[in-house]
Scaffold this motif. Structure first.
Motif, PDB file in Angstrom:
ATOM      1  N   ASN A 168      22.852  11.681   7.412  1.00  0.00           N
ATOM      2  CA  ASN A 168      23.251  10.370   7.909  1.00  0.00           C
ATOM      3  C   ASN A 168      24.765  10.365   8.110  1.00  0.00           C
ATOM      4  O   ASN A 168      25.506  11.018   7.368  1.00  0.00           O
ATOM      5  CB  ASN A 168      22.893   9.267   6.902  1.00  0.00           C
ATOM      6  N   THR A 169      25.244   9.611   9.100  1.00  0.00           N
ATOM      7  CA  THR A 169      26.684   9.475   9.293  1.00  0.00           C
ATOM      8  C   THR A 169      27.152   8.124   8.776  1.00  0.00           C
ATOM      9  O   THR A 169      26.409   7.143   8.776  1.00  0.00           O
ATOM     10  CB  THR A 169      27.069   9.637  10.776  1.00  0.00           C
ATOM     11  N   ASP A 170      28.431   8.093   8.348  1.00  0.00           N
ATOM     12  CA  ASP A 170      29.000   6.920   7.687  1.00  0.00           C
ATOM     13  C   ASP A 170      30.397   6.687   8.250  1.00  0.00           C
ATOM     14  O   ASP A 170      31.244   7.584   8.210  1.00  0.00           O
ATOM     15  CB  ASP A 170      29.053   7.176   6.177  1.00  0.00           C
ATOM     16  N   ASN A 171      30.648   5.494   8.779  1.00  0.00           N
ATOM     17  CA  ASN A 171      31.968   5.197   9.354  1.00  0.00           C
ATOM     18  C   ASN A 171      32.844   4.376   8.421  1.00  0.00           C
ATOM     19  O   ASN A 171      33.881   3.836   8.827  1.00  0.00           O
ATOM     20  CB  ASN A 171      31.823   4.483  10.705  1.00  0.00           C
ATOM     21  N   ASN A 196      25.225  12.073   3.273  1.00  0.00           N
ATOM     22  CA  ASN A 196      26.001  11.124   4.075  1.00  0.00           C
ATOM     23  C   ASN A 196      27.343  11.762   4.416  1.00  0.00           C
ATOM     24  O   ASN A 196      28.113  12.125   3.513  1.00  0.00           O
ATOM     25  CB  ASN A 196      26.235   9.826   3.293  1.00  0.00           C
ATOM     26  N   ASN A 207      27.139  11.596  16.341  1.00  0.00           N
ATOM     27  CA  ASN A 207      27.369  13.004  16.064  1.00  0.00           C
ATOM     28  C   ASN A 207      28.841  13.392  15.950  1.00  0.00           C
ATOM     29  O   ASN A 207      29.636  13.169  16.862  1.00  0.00           O
ATOM     30  CB  ASN A 207      26.728  13.871  17.150  1.00  0.00           C
ATOM     31  N   THR A 208      29.187  13.990  14.810  1.00  0.00           N
ATOM     32  CA  THR A 208      30.460  14.685  14.630  1.00  0.00           C
ATOM     33  C   THR A 208      30.199  16.113  14.142  1.00  0.00           C
ATOM     34  O   THR A 208      31.088  16.757  13.582  1.00  0.00           O
ATOM     35  CB  THR A 208      31.364  13.944  13.626  1.00  0.00           C
ATOM     36  N   ILE A 243      22.135   9.540  13.894  1.00  0.00           N
ATOM     37  CA  ILE A 243      23.533   9.845  13.630  1.00  0.00           C
ATOM     38  C   ILE A 243      24.405   9.581  14.856  1.00  0.00           C
ATOM     39  O   ILE A 243      23.954   9.643  15.994  1.00  0.00           O
ATOM     40  CB  ILE A 243      23.720  11.304  13.166  1.00  0.00           C
ATOM     41  N   GLU A 252      32.226   9.890   9.464  1.00  0.00           N
ATOM     42  CA  GLU A 252      32.430  10.185  10.881  1.00  0.00           C
ATOM     43  C   GLU A 252      33.864  10.615  11.191  1.00  0.00           C
ATOM     44  O   GLU A 252      34.125  11.119  12.286  1.00  0.00           O
ATOM     45  CB  GLU A 252      32.060   8.959  11.727  1.00  0.00           C
TER      46      GLU A 252
END
Length: 276
Positions: free
Chosen positions: A119-122, A163, A188-189, A186, A166
């Motif tokens: 998962n991505t997290d900003n 997690n 994507n990074t 996600i 980003e």
């Protein structure tokens, strides 16, 4: 013993006739082989002993029959891939947190069997998550390298929920007997995702490409199910002895692409769709 091998292929052929060509069945056999391959060592040992003890040949034939039946009919979902209920009941939840020292990070997963949800997290500066597994993981950080390892060679693997902030860029390297990777909606990074496994299963959705994505898979059996943003450019090279490939017409093939990859597998199924 050759009669048992012949019977195994007859059963396999009947299953394909009834179900049609079913990649999930090939996937099951591949995964079950990684679980039950130590039977082969037992066959070799008994074969050596049976030169003096002839009655052991009957035991070897019985064990070969059990091995072949396990390859086809053992329900791998409960013990290797799903982890939905099984591991949550049997293993303790272990949390982890890592504060990166670099803007470009290399993550290495060296585990016998792995189910990884990304998962991505900003909102966070830390890589975080939790996992279930048969023993504690060794999670080490060296400069921009982060390692997830254990010493267990076979058996039930790990379910890891990861997690990733980003604000960083990532190269992810997976070396495993069985690798199940889920990209969970996600942004994507991830610059590179490399999977070297006997059996690999990649699925999920990418909502936005903040960085071009390179996929490198070398696997005996590979299954890919992805959803990408409409009009995403892609450039994939793939090679498989048995392969089925379906890529949405709403995605655009281009040499200079956001989604690139090289996939080499004995049995290969690719299904890449575009979001509606």
């Amino acid at each position: 013993m050759r009669y048992l091998v012949g019977l195994f292929f007859i059963i396999l052929g009947i299953l394909f006739v009834v179900q049609g060509f079913n990649l999930d069945l090939i996937l099951r056999i591949g995964i079950n082989f990684t679980k039950f391959w130590p039977f082969i060592l037992i066959f070799i040992g008994i074969s050596i002993l049976s030169k003096e003890l002839k009655w052991l040949k009957g035991i070897n034939i019985l064990l070969v029959a059990i091995f072949l039946l396990l390859l086809v009919f053992w329900n791998f979902n409960k013990n290797v891939i799903d982890f939905n209920v099984y591991n949550n009941k049997n293993y303790e939840k272990i949390d982890f947190e890592i504060l990166p020292d670099s803007n470009v990070l290399d993550l290495f997963f060296d585990l016998s069997t792995l189910s990884l949800e990304i998962n991505t997290d900003n909102t966070s500066d830390k890589i975080s998550g939790y996992y279930y597994g048969p023993m504690l993981l060794n999670i080490d950080k060296k400069d921009n390298d982060i390692f997830f390892k254990n010493q267990k060679i076979i058996g039930n693997g790990y379910k890891i929920y990861l997690n990733i902030p980003e604000k960083y860029l990532y190269n992810i390297y997976i070396d495993s007997g069985v690798a199940n990777v889920d990209l969970n909606n996600i942004n994507n990074t991830i610059k590179m995702l490399s999977i070297d496994a006997g059996v690999s299963n990649l699925k999920g959705r990418i909502n936005e490409f903040k960085e071009s994505f390179y996929l490198d898979i070398d696997s005996g059996v590979t299954k890919i199910n992805l959803i990408l943003p409409k009009n995403t450019t892609y450039n994939l090279n793939y090679d498989g002895g048995i392969k089925t490939v379906k890529i949405s017409d709403d995605l655009m093939k281009n040499i200079d692409a956001l989604f690139e990859g090289n996939i080499d597998a004995g049995v290969l199924n690719i299904n890449i769709d575009a979001e509606e």
